[in-house]
Write a protein that holds these residues in place. Structure first.
Motif, short mmCIF file in Angstrom:
data_model
loop_
_atom_site.label_atom_id
_atom_site.label_comp_id
_atom_site.label_asym_id
_atom_site.label_seq_id
_atom_site.Cartn_x
_atom_site.Cartn_y
_atom_site.Cartn_z
N ILE A 174 0.84 -1.20 0.00
CA ILE A 174 0.00 0.00 0.00
C ILE A 174 0.87 1.24 0.00
CG2 ILE A 174 -2.09 -1.02 0.92
CD1 ILE A 174 -1.29 -0.24 3.67
N GLU A 175 0.34 2.30 -0.59
CA GLU A 175 1.11 3.52 -0.80
C GLU A 175 1.00 4.45 0.41
OE1 GLU A 175 0.58 4.40 -5.44
OE2 GLU A 175 -1.30 3.85 -4.42
N LYS A 176 2.13 5.00 0.81
CA LYS A 176 2.17 5.84 2.01
C LYS A 176 1.52 7.20 1.76
CE LYS A 176 6.27 3.77 4.16
NZ LYS A 176 5.53 3.28 5.35
N ASP A 177 1.49 7.65 0.51
CA ASP A 177 1.00 9.00 0.22
C ASP A 177 -0.42 8.99 -0.35
OD1 ASP A 177 1.67 7.77 -2.15
OD2 ASP A 177 2.59 9.55 -3.06
N LYS A 178 -1.18 7.93 -0.06
CA LYS A 178 -2.55 7.83 -0.53
C LYS A 178 -3.49 7.53 0.63
CE LYS A 178 -1.67 8.37 -4.93
NZ LYS A 178 -1.75 7.23 -5.87
N ASN A 179 -4.77 7.76 0.42
CA ASN A 179 -5.79 7.43 1.41
C ASN A 179 -6.06 5.92 1.42
OD1 ASN A 179 -6.28 10.23 2.07
ND2 ASN A 179 -7.33 10.39 0.10
N HIS A 180 -6.47 5.42 2.58
CA HIS A 180 -6.64 3.98 2.76
C HIS A 180 -8.02 3.61 3.28
CE1 HIS A 180 -2.01 3.74 3.73
NE2 HIS A 180 -2.25 4.05 2.46
N VAL A 181 -8.41 2.36 3.01
CA VAL A 181 -9.47 1.69 3.76
C VAL A 181 -8.80 0.59 4.58
CG1 VAL A 181 -11.47 0.14 3.58
CG2 VAL A 181 -11.35 2.21 2.16
N VAL A 182 -9.26 0.43 5.81
CA VAL A 182 -8.73 -0.60 6.71
C VAL A 182 -9.88 -1.49 7.14
CG1 VAL A 182 -7.46 -1.06 8.84
CG2 VAL A 182 -6.98 1.05 7.53
N HIS A 184 -1.48 9.47 8.78
CA HIS A 184 -2.87 9.35 8.35
C HIS A 184 -3.82 9.72 9.49
CE1 HIS A 184 -1.36 7.33 4.81
NE2 HIS A 184 -2.58 7.12 4.36
N ASP A 185 -4.84 10.49 9.17
CA ASP A 185 -5.93 10.72 10.12
C ASP A 185 -6.80 9.47 10.17
OD1 ASP A 185 -5.05 13.31 10.57
OD2 ASP A 185 -6.38 14.18 9.06
N LYS A 223 -20.76 15.62 9.86
CA LYS A 223 -20.02 16.69 10.54
C LYS A 223 -18.51 16.61 10.27
CE LYS A 223 -23.79 18.15 12.57
NZ LYS A 223 -24.45 19.39 12.09
N ILE A 224 -18.09 15.56 9.63
CA ILE A 224 -16.66 15.40 9.38
C ILE A 224 -16.19 16.38 8.30
CG2 ILE A 224 -14.90 13.83 8.43
CD1 ILE A 224 -15.68 13.08 11.22
N LYS A 225 -15.10 17.06 8.59
CA LYS A 225 -14.48 17.94 7.61
C LYS A 225 -13.11 17.39 7.27
CE LYS A 225 -16.93 22.11 9.06
NZ LYS A 225 -16.80 23.51 9.56
N VAL A 226 -12.86 17.20 5.98
CA VAL A 226 -11.61 16.61 5.54
C VAL A 226 -10.72 17.69 4.94
CG1 VAL A 226 -10.54 14.91 4.01
CG2 VAL A 226 -12.75 14.41 5.08
N ASP A 227 -9.52 17.80 5.48
CA ASP A 227 -8.54 18.73 4.93
C ASP A 227 -7.88 18.06 3.74
OD1 ASP A 227 -6.28 20.23 4.33
OD2 ASP A 227 -5.91 20.77 6.42
N ASN A 228 -7.94 18.69 2.58
CA ASN A 228 -7.38 18.09 1.36
C ASN A 228 -5.89 17.78 1.49
OD1 ASN A 228 -9.66 17.83 -0.18
ND2 ASN A 228 -9.46 19.84 -1.16
N GLY A 229 -5.23 18.44 2.42
CA GLY A 229 -3.81 18.19 2.60
C GLY A 229 -3.51 17.02 3.52
N SER A 275 -14.79 10.71 -0.46
CA SER A 275 -14.27 11.02 -1.80
C SER A 275 -14.85 12.33 -2.32
CB SER A 275 -14.57 9.88 -2.78
OG SER A 275 -15.98 9.71 -2.95
N SER A 276 -16.09 12.63 -1.96
CA SER A 276 -16.70 13.89 -2.40
C SER A 276 -16.09 15.09 -1.69
CB SER A 276 -18.21 13.86 -2.17
OG SER A 276 -18.52 13.82 -0.79
N LYS A 277 -15.57 14.87 -0.48
CA LYS A 277 -14.99 15.98 0.28
C LYS A 277 -13.59 16.35 -0.20
CE LYS A 277 -17.49 14.74 4.54
NZ LYS A 277 -18.35 15.90 4.72
N ILE A 278 -12.92 15.44 -0.93
CA ILE A 278 -11.55 15.73 -1.34
C ILE A 278 -11.46 16.12 -2.81
CG2 ILE A 278 -10.54 14.25 0.42
CD1 ILE A 278 -10.19 12.09 -1.67
N LYS A 279 -12.58 16.25 -3.48
CA LYS A 279 -12.56 16.63 -4.90
C LYS A 279 -12.36 18.13 -5.04
CE LYS A 279 -15.31 12.76 -6.60
NZ LYS A 279 -16.57 12.33 -7.21
#
Length: 243
Positions: free
Chosen positions: A92-100, A168-169, A183-189, A239-243
């Motif tokens: 798995i890639e360190k610089d990508k988002n994950h599902v666990v 990772h958050d 209520k979750i807010k995702v920072d694109n960074g 995914s919609s929050k990071i577009k």
């Protein structure tokens, strides 16, 4: 590789795709892992947009018509193509988002989640524990071959995963979650990991201490959402929050 093919077992170093579409995904995305393609004598290459014979000839893949062997392996009567492939190592890639997925046990659910992940542009999966066999043909069939576009890695314990991906958050999805999904807010960074528990037991209370626990609100006429539904909702929202 000369194999005496048998019904799949977890300790095999090879596995199967059942059906034309997942076999084509195998050929297109993991060509180097293909051992051969088995074809039923009932296969009609005029009934689809491609001929498996033509594809395999172009890709230099062995094709074998062997009804006795095919019928021994095939799980369904309407299956006419089986791909045989070597299990492969990915990471798995360190610089990508994950599902666990923590201790998942239902192979069909794992495959469905993988397909949903790919559909929403998240292609890294960590599997925790020993219940799941990601190469099980049931996983591959349920994923419709999306597994061949996936990066994945197994960890014995969640703490091992968390130690590797400290940046990772963490978002454990739980009935006792502290924050509702809306209520979750995702920072694109920021990178994130969406964490889901076993189909029957969910995540233990220990996960309340990891990151920000999330609850998907629903009417109290049910006790909980199905794992694949919960994962699909979460994947859509994030995914919609990071577009």
């Amino acid at each position: 590789m000369d194999l005496k093919l048998k019904s799949y077992k977890k300790d095999f170093d090879y596995s199967y795709t059942f059906g034309a579409f997942p076999t084509m995904e195998l050929i297109n995305f993991r060509r180097d892992s293909v051992i051969k393609v088995l074809v039923s004598s009932n296969y009609d290459d005029t009934s689809s947009d491609f001929s498996i014979y033509e594809v395999c000839k172009e890709k230099n893949i062995e094709v074998e018509v062997n009804d006795k062997q095919f019928n021994r392996l095939s799980p369904k009567e309407n299956c006419y193509i089986i791909g045989v492939f070597k299990k492969f190592d990915v990471n798995i890639e360190k610089d990508k988002n994950h599902v666990v997925l923590v201790n998942p046990s239902n192979m069909g659910n794992i495959g469905t989640i993988i397909r949903t992940m790919i559909g929403f542009g998240i292609d890294n999966l960590a599997v925790i524990g020993h219940g799941a066999d990601i190469f099980n043909p049931k996983v591959i069939r349920a994923s419709m071959g999306a597994i061949f576009k996936l990066n994945f890695k197994h960890y014995d314990y969640f703490e091992d995963y968390m130690a590797e991906f400290k940046n990772h958050d963490m978002y454990p999805f739980m009935l006792k979650g502290a924050v509702t999904l809306d209520k979750i807010k995702v920072d694109n960074g920021n990178l994130f990991s969406l964490i889901f528990g076993n189909e029957a037991t969910g995540l233990s209370d220990d996960f309340l201490g990891y990151g920000k626990s999330v609850f998907i609100p629903h009417y109290n006429t049910i006790d909980s959402l199905n794992l694949t539904i919960a994962a699909g909702i979460a994947l859509y929202e994030f995914s919609s929050k990071i577009k």
